[in-house]
Scaffold this motif. Sequence first.
Motif, PDB file in Angstrom:
ATOM      1  N   PRO A  92      -5.729  -6.423   8.065  1.00  0.00           N
ATOM      2  CA  PRO A  92      -5.105  -6.452   9.397  1.00  0.00           C
ATOM      3  C   PRO A  92      -5.447  -5.255  10.264  1.00  0.00           C
ATOM      4  O   PRO A  92      -5.471  -5.356  11.490  1.00  0.00           O
ATOM      5  N   ASP A  93      -5.739  -4.108   9.634  1.00  0.00           N
ATOM      6  CA  ASP A  93      -6.067  -2.920  10.425  1.00  0.00           C
ATOM      7  C   ASP A  93      -7.564  -2.771  10.658  1.00  0.00           C
ATOM      8  O   ASP A  93      -8.022  -1.780  11.215  1.00  0.00           O
ATOM      9  N   GLY A  94      -8.349  -3.767  10.229  1.00  0.00           N
ATOM     10  CA  GLY A  94      -9.785  -3.753  10.463  1.00  0.00           C
ATOM     11  C   GLY A  94     -10.604  -3.099   9.374  1.00  0.00           C
ATOM     12  O   GLY A  94     -11.822  -3.263   9.322  1.00  0.00           O
ATOM     13  N   ALA A  95      -9.983  -2.357   8.469  1.00  0.00           N
ATOM     14  CA  ALA A  95     -10.724  -1.668   7.411  1.00  0.00           C
ATOM     15  C   ALA A  95     -11.011  -2.626   6.260  1.00  0.00           C
ATOM     16  O   ALA A  95     -10.108  -3.344   5.817  1.00  0.00           O
ATOM     17  N   PRO A  96     -12.257  -2.643   5.776  1.00  0.00           N
ATOM     18  CA  PRO A  96     -12.553  -3.478   4.601  1.00  0.00           C
ATOM     19  C   PRO A  96     -11.876  -2.886   3.365  1.00  0.00           C
ATOM     20  O   PRO A  96     -12.186  -1.780   2.946  1.00  0.00           O
ATOM     21  N   ARG A  97     -10.932  -3.623   2.807  1.00  0.00           N
ATOM     22  CA  ARG A  97     -10.153  -3.113   1.684  1.00  0.00           C
ATOM     23  C   ARG A  97      -9.994  -4.216   0.655  1.00  0.00           C
ATOM     24  O   ARG A  97      -9.665  -5.349   0.993  1.00  0.00           O
ATOM     25  N   VAL A  98     -10.223  -3.888  -0.614  1.00  0.00           N
ATOM     26  CA  VAL A  98     -10.151  -4.853  -1.704  1.00  0.00           C
ATOM     27  C   VAL A  98      -9.200  -4.305  -2.761  1.00  0.00           C
ATOM     28  O   VAL A  98      -9.260  -3.115  -3.104  1.00  0.00           O
ATOM     29  N   VAL A  99      -8.332  -5.149  -3.296  1.00  0.00           N
ATOM     30  CA  VAL A  99      -7.457  -4.731  -4.383  1.00  0.00           C
ATOM     31  C   VAL A  99      -7.995  -5.291  -5.695  1.00  0.00           C
ATOM     32  O   VAL A  99      -8.555  -6.393  -5.738  1.00  0.00           O
ATOM     33  N   ALA A 100      -7.856  -4.509  -6.753  1.00  0.00           N
ATOM     34  CA  ALA A 100      -8.325  -4.918  -8.071  1.00  0.00           C
ATOM     35  C   ALA A 100      -7.340  -4.417  -9.123  1.00  0.00           C
ATOM     36  O   ALA A 100      -6.773  -3.331  -8.972  1.00  0.00           O
ATOM     37  N   PRO A 101      -7.109  -5.199 -10.166  1.00  0.00           N
ATOM     38  CA  PRO A 101      -6.257  -4.715 -11.249  1.00  0.00           C
ATOM     39  C   PRO A 101      -6.910  -3.532 -11.946  1.00  0.00           C
ATOM     40  O   PRO A 101      -8.137  -3.396 -11.944  1.00  0.00           O
ATOM     41  N   ALA A 114     -20.886  -0.309   1.880  1.00  0.00           N
ATOM     42  CA  ALA A 114     -20.446   1.050   2.180  1.00  0.00           C
ATOM     43  C   ALA A 114     -19.216   1.007   3.073  1.00  0.00           C
ATOM     44  O   ALA A 114     -19.132   0.208   4.008  1.00  0.00           O
ATOM     45  N   GLY A 115     -18.248   1.851   2.768  1.00  0.00           N
ATOM     46  CA  GLY A 115     -17.024   1.906   3.550  1.00  0.00           C
ATOM     47  C   GLY A 115     -15.911   1.031   3.029  1.00  0.00           C
ATOM     48  O   GLY A 115     -14.766   1.133   3.484  1.00  0.00           O
ATOM     49  N   THR A 116     -16.231   0.165   2.052  1.00  0.00           N
ATOM     50  CA  THR A 116     -15.192  -0.678   1.473  1.00  0.00           C
ATOM     51  C   THR A 116     -14.259   0.173   0.627  1.00  0.00           C
ATOM     52  O   THR A 116     -14.705   0.933  -0.232  1.00  0.00           O
ATOM     53  N   GLU A 117     -12.981   0.028   0.852  1.00  0.00           N
ATOM     54  CA  GLU A 117     -11.999   0.772   0.064  1.00  0.00           C
ATOM     55  C   GLU A 117     -11.467  -0.115  -1.050  1.00  0.00           C
ATOM     56  O   GLU A 117     -11.041  -1.246  -0.807  1.00  0.00           O
ATOM     57  N   VAL A 118     -11.533   0.382  -2.274  1.00  0.00           N
ATOM     58  CA  VAL A 118     -10.985  -0.348  -3.420  1.00  0.00           C
ATOM     59  C   VAL A 118      -9.667   0.301  -3.818  1.00  0.00           C
ATOM     60  O   VAL A 118      -9.625   1.498  -4.107  1.00  0.00           O
ATOM     61  N   VAL A 119      -8.605  -0.472  -3.798  1.00  0.00           N
ATOM     62  CA  VAL A 119      -7.304   0.042  -4.220  1.00  0.00           C
ATOM     63  C   VAL A 119      -6.943  -0.624  -5.545  1.00  0.00           C
ATOM     64  O   VAL A 119      -7.116  -1.836  -5.713  1.00  0.00           O
ATOM     65  N   ARG A 120      -6.470   0.179  -6.468  1.00  0.00           N
ATOM     66  CA  ARG A 120      -6.129  -0.319  -7.798  1.00  0.00           C
ATOM     67  C   ARG A 120      -4.629  -0.556  -7.907  1.00  0.00           C
ATOM     68  O   ARG A 120      -3.821   0.166  -7.340  1.00  0.00           O
ATOM     69  N   ALA A 136      -8.128  -7.181   2.299  1.00  0.00           N
ATOM     70  CA  ALA A 136      -8.926  -8.344   2.688  1.00  0.00           C
ATOM     71  C   ALA A 136      -9.044  -9.362   1.562  1.00  0.00           C
ATOM     72  O   ALA A 136      -9.113 -10.567   1.801  1.00  0.00           O
ATOM     73  N   ALA A 137      -9.090  -8.878   0.324  1.00  0.00           N
ATOM     74  CA  ALA A 137      -9.314  -9.780  -0.802  1.00  0.00           C
ATOM     75  C   ALA A 137      -8.857  -9.126  -2.093  1.00  0.00           C
ATOM     76  O   ALA A 137      -8.668  -7.908  -2.168  1.00  0.00           O
TER      77      ALA A 137
END
Length: 233
Positions: A92-101, A114-120, A136-137
């Motif tokens: 929603p804020d425009g930043a490419p962000r992916v969550v992963a276990p 490049a620039g994708t943020e991975v949050v655990r 995002a996903a």
Amino acid sequence: MSDARTEVLARVRAALGQPGTGTTPAGKVGTAPRPEPVPRAYRAAGEHAVGSAEVLEQLVDRLVDYKAHVHEVTAADVPATVATLVTGLSGPDGAPRVVAPDGLDDAWLAALPAGTEVVRDSREHPLAATDLDAVAAVVTAARVAISETGTIVLDGEPDQGRRAISLVPDVHLCVVRADQAAQTVPEAVRLLGAHPDRPLTWISGPSATSDIELDRVEGVHGPRTLHVLLVAG
């Protein structure tokens, strides 16, 4: 308690071999009840072996029918395929962000743009629902797939994570190995029965409902888009 309910509960206890009203045979007061045989006349297994070409073909057919996107890949292709599917997505804020276990294979995320943020996410350090809504996903592994029903089952292991992470984000990328694909539900349940304490999430295509006027609406109770990366053996 109604007579019907008493009868139902008594039969359940008898089938389980547990003591209780209605489980002691007449004339056998004081003896342990014997479990009643449970009829299992249903088909216990399919005609094709787990991970066979026939099972995989049927799984793909059912997944596509449920409007999932299927990508048949090799293990080496997984990172690039994940990267391709994530490219162009944004939160929603425009930043490419992916969550992963926290137990997901790091190699699967190694080729992200490049620039994708991975949050655990983990049980010890869970993300809030608002944080999950901003990604995002989500990328997860799977425990088993069922070809006849086009269903993928997650069981909360570290590479699959908490149920919330596969229900809140709008896009779910799920990696399924070919050797995890069984033909029938009973085969899958036997595999899942090895760990009966794990929470299960059964996924048959992207989230959808036809509750209102029989019009199909996607993304109501979970991801609007499901990508299945089917990894050949």
